[in-house]
Design an enzyme around this catalytic site. Structure first.
Site, PDB file in Angstrom:
ATOM      1  N   LEU A 125      -4.940  -7.513   6.866  1.00 47.22           N
ATOM      2  CA  LEU A 125      -4.510  -6.458   7.773  1.00 47.22           C
ATOM      3  C   LEU A 125      -4.937  -5.137   7.133  1.00 47.22           C
ATOM      4  O   LEU A 125      -4.860  -4.983   5.913  1.00 47.22           O
ATOM      5  CB  LEU A 125      -2.986  -6.476   7.962  1.00 47.22           C
ATOM      6  CG  LEU A 125      -2.397  -7.621   8.787  1.00 47.22           C
ATOM      7  CD1 LEU A 125      -0.877  -7.543   8.781  1.00 47.22           C
ATOM      8  CD2 LEU A 125      -2.917  -7.592  10.215  1.00 47.22           C
ATOM      9  N   ASP A 126      -5.366  -4.194   7.952  1.00 42.32           N
ATOM     10  CA  ASP A 126      -5.796  -2.907   7.416  1.00 42.32           C
ATOM     11  C   ASP A 126      -4.676  -2.250   6.612  1.00 42.32           C
ATOM     12  O   ASP A 126      -3.483  -2.509   6.823  1.00 42.32           O
ATOM     13  CB  ASP A 126      -6.204  -1.965   8.554  1.00 42.32           C
ATOM     14  CG  ASP A 126      -7.492  -2.396   9.238  1.00 42.32           C
ATOM     15  OD1 ASP A 126      -8.239  -3.198   8.640  1.00 42.32           O
ATOM     16  OD2 ASP A 126      -7.744  -1.943  10.367  1.00 42.32           O
ATOM     17  N   TYR A 127      -5.077  -1.361   5.730  1.00 41.50           N
ATOM     18  CA  TYR A 127      -4.144  -0.623   4.871  1.00 41.50           C
ATOM     19  C   TYR A 127      -3.035   0.032   5.687  1.00 41.50           C
ATOM     20  O   TYR A 127      -1.858  -0.006   5.304  1.00 41.50           O
ATOM     21  CB  TYR A 127      -4.946   0.435   4.098  1.00 41.50           C
ATOM     22  CG  TYR A 127      -4.142   1.306   3.175  1.00 41.50           C
ATOM     23  CD1 TYR A 127      -3.728   0.843   1.924  1.00 41.50           C
ATOM     24  CD2 TYR A 127      -3.822   2.617   3.534  1.00 41.50           C
ATOM     25  CE1 TYR A 127      -3.003   1.655   1.067  1.00 41.50           C
ATOM     26  CE2 TYR A 127      -3.096   3.435   2.682  1.00 41.50           C
ATOM     27  CZ  TYR A 127      -2.692   2.951   1.447  1.00 41.50           C
ATOM     28  OH  TYR A 127      -1.975   3.761   0.597  1.00 41.50           O
TER      29      TYR A 127
ATOM     30  N   THR B 117      -2.036  -0.811   8.720  1.00 39.93           N
ATOM     31  CA  THR B 117      -1.478  -1.728   9.720  1.00 39.93           C
ATOM     32  C   THR B 117      -0.379  -2.567   9.085  1.00 39.93           C
ATOM     33  O   THR B 117      -0.530  -3.072   7.970  1.00 39.93           O
ATOM     34  CB  THR B 117      -2.570  -2.657  10.283  1.00 39.93           C
ATOM     35  OG1 THR B 117      -3.567  -1.879  10.932  1.00 39.93           O
ATOM     36  CG2 THR B 117      -1.988  -3.653  11.278  1.00 39.93           C
TER      37      THR B 117
ATOM     38  N   HIS C 233     -11.865  -4.196  12.105  1.00 39.54           N
ATOM     39  CA  HIS C 233     -11.189  -3.134  12.861  1.00 39.54           C
ATOM     40  C   HIS C 233     -11.213  -3.419  14.362  1.00 39.54           C
ATOM     41  O   HIS C 233     -11.283  -2.488  15.180  1.00 39.54           O
ATOM     42  CB  HIS C 233     -11.842  -1.776  12.605  1.00 39.54           C
ATOM     43  CG  HIS C 233     -11.632  -1.252  11.217  1.00 39.54           C
ATOM     44  ND1 HIS C 233     -10.487  -1.464  10.490  1.00 39.54           N
ATOM     45  CD2 HIS C 233     -12.446  -0.503  10.424  1.00 39.54           C
ATOM     46  CE1 HIS C 233     -10.589  -0.871   9.301  1.00 39.54           C
ATOM     47  NE2 HIS C 233     -11.778  -0.300   9.229  1.00 39.54           N
TER      48      HIS C 233
END
Length: 242
Positions: free
Chosen positions: A103-105, A107, A190
């Site tokens: 998961l993105d930083y 998110t 993304h």
């Protein structure tokens, strides 16, 4: 029977196969005392393997955890810049864990961690189309037409996304924001943010709320729990039926 080194490493809980390949290429893996950098290397069950000088435990118990990842945390087992990583939240777990996907930083939400390389690869492989649901707060008042576009697929990075499930949860005219649920089975870079960008709505906040049959029920940000045998079996049943 001889197996590829990166597969043995992944099954022993070192890292995913892709991350294990990187460790090999960086010269951090030794087989029977000799540094190995060739990705095609195969090893036997009685070979001695060490990573960063630490001997591999090939008989480690397979474990599976669900973490409610907070925002501002790296989806990795370690970070060379000393930033907080997801495994910092599971320090009481004796097994060496790594996240299934990322998961993105910025998110938050549902993340699986395990030491089972085969399981991780199956969960992440696009062939198996495991559904993942995200809830996004986006700029602007999203319209049914934009929702229809998200459902049918939008072009990101020159390629159309697969059909998705999308619905409006709420819209706030005063703040000029919308909250939207989006369910996809792909895992492109993304992807969710780019899909909303494609219909003219920048994501302000994003959280993953489901992964396959799993939900965040009962957990708050930063908390984790071990998956039951039934939960793991249900996840495997999803991909075995595809």
């Amino acid at each position: 029977m001889a197996e590829r080194l990166q597969k043995v490493m992944a099954n022993a809980g070192v890292a995913s196969r892709r991350a294990s390949e990187k460790l090999i290429q960086e010269g951090r893996v030794m087989v029977n005392g000799v540094v190995v950098t060739e990705l095609g290397t195969k090893v036997e069950s009685d070979d001695s393997i060490s990573v960063d000088g630490k001997l591999l435990k090939k008989d480690e118990k397979k474990v599976y955890y669900l973490l409610y990842k907070p925002r501002g945390v790296i989806s990795a087992a370690k970070d060379n810049k000393g930033r907080e990583v997801v495994t910092d939240y599971l320090k009481d777990v004796p097994e060496r864990l790594y996240p299934v996907g990322r998961l993105d930083y910025d998110t938050s939400g549902l993340l699986i961690l395990t030491n089972d390389g085969d399981f991780a690869n199956q969960m992440m492989h696009p062939r198996y189309k495991v559904d993942k649901t995200y809830v996004a707060k986006v700029e602007g008042l999203i319209t049914p037409d934009s929702i229809k576009k998200l459902r049918n697929g939008v072009v990101i990075d020159g390629k159309t996304t697969s059909r998705a499930r999308a619905k409006i949860i709420s819209r706030d005219a005063k703040k000029n924001t919308s909250i939207v649920s989006l369910t996809i089975h792909e895992g492109r870079y993304h992807q969710v943010k780019k899909m909303f960008d494609a219909v003219g709505h920048k994501v302000q906040k994003l959280s993953r709320t489901t992964y396959g049959t799993l939900t965040l029920d009962g957990l708050t940000s930063g908390e984790y729990r071990e998956l039951s045998h039934n939960e793991v079996r249900e996840l495997l049943k999803l991909i075995n039926n595809k």
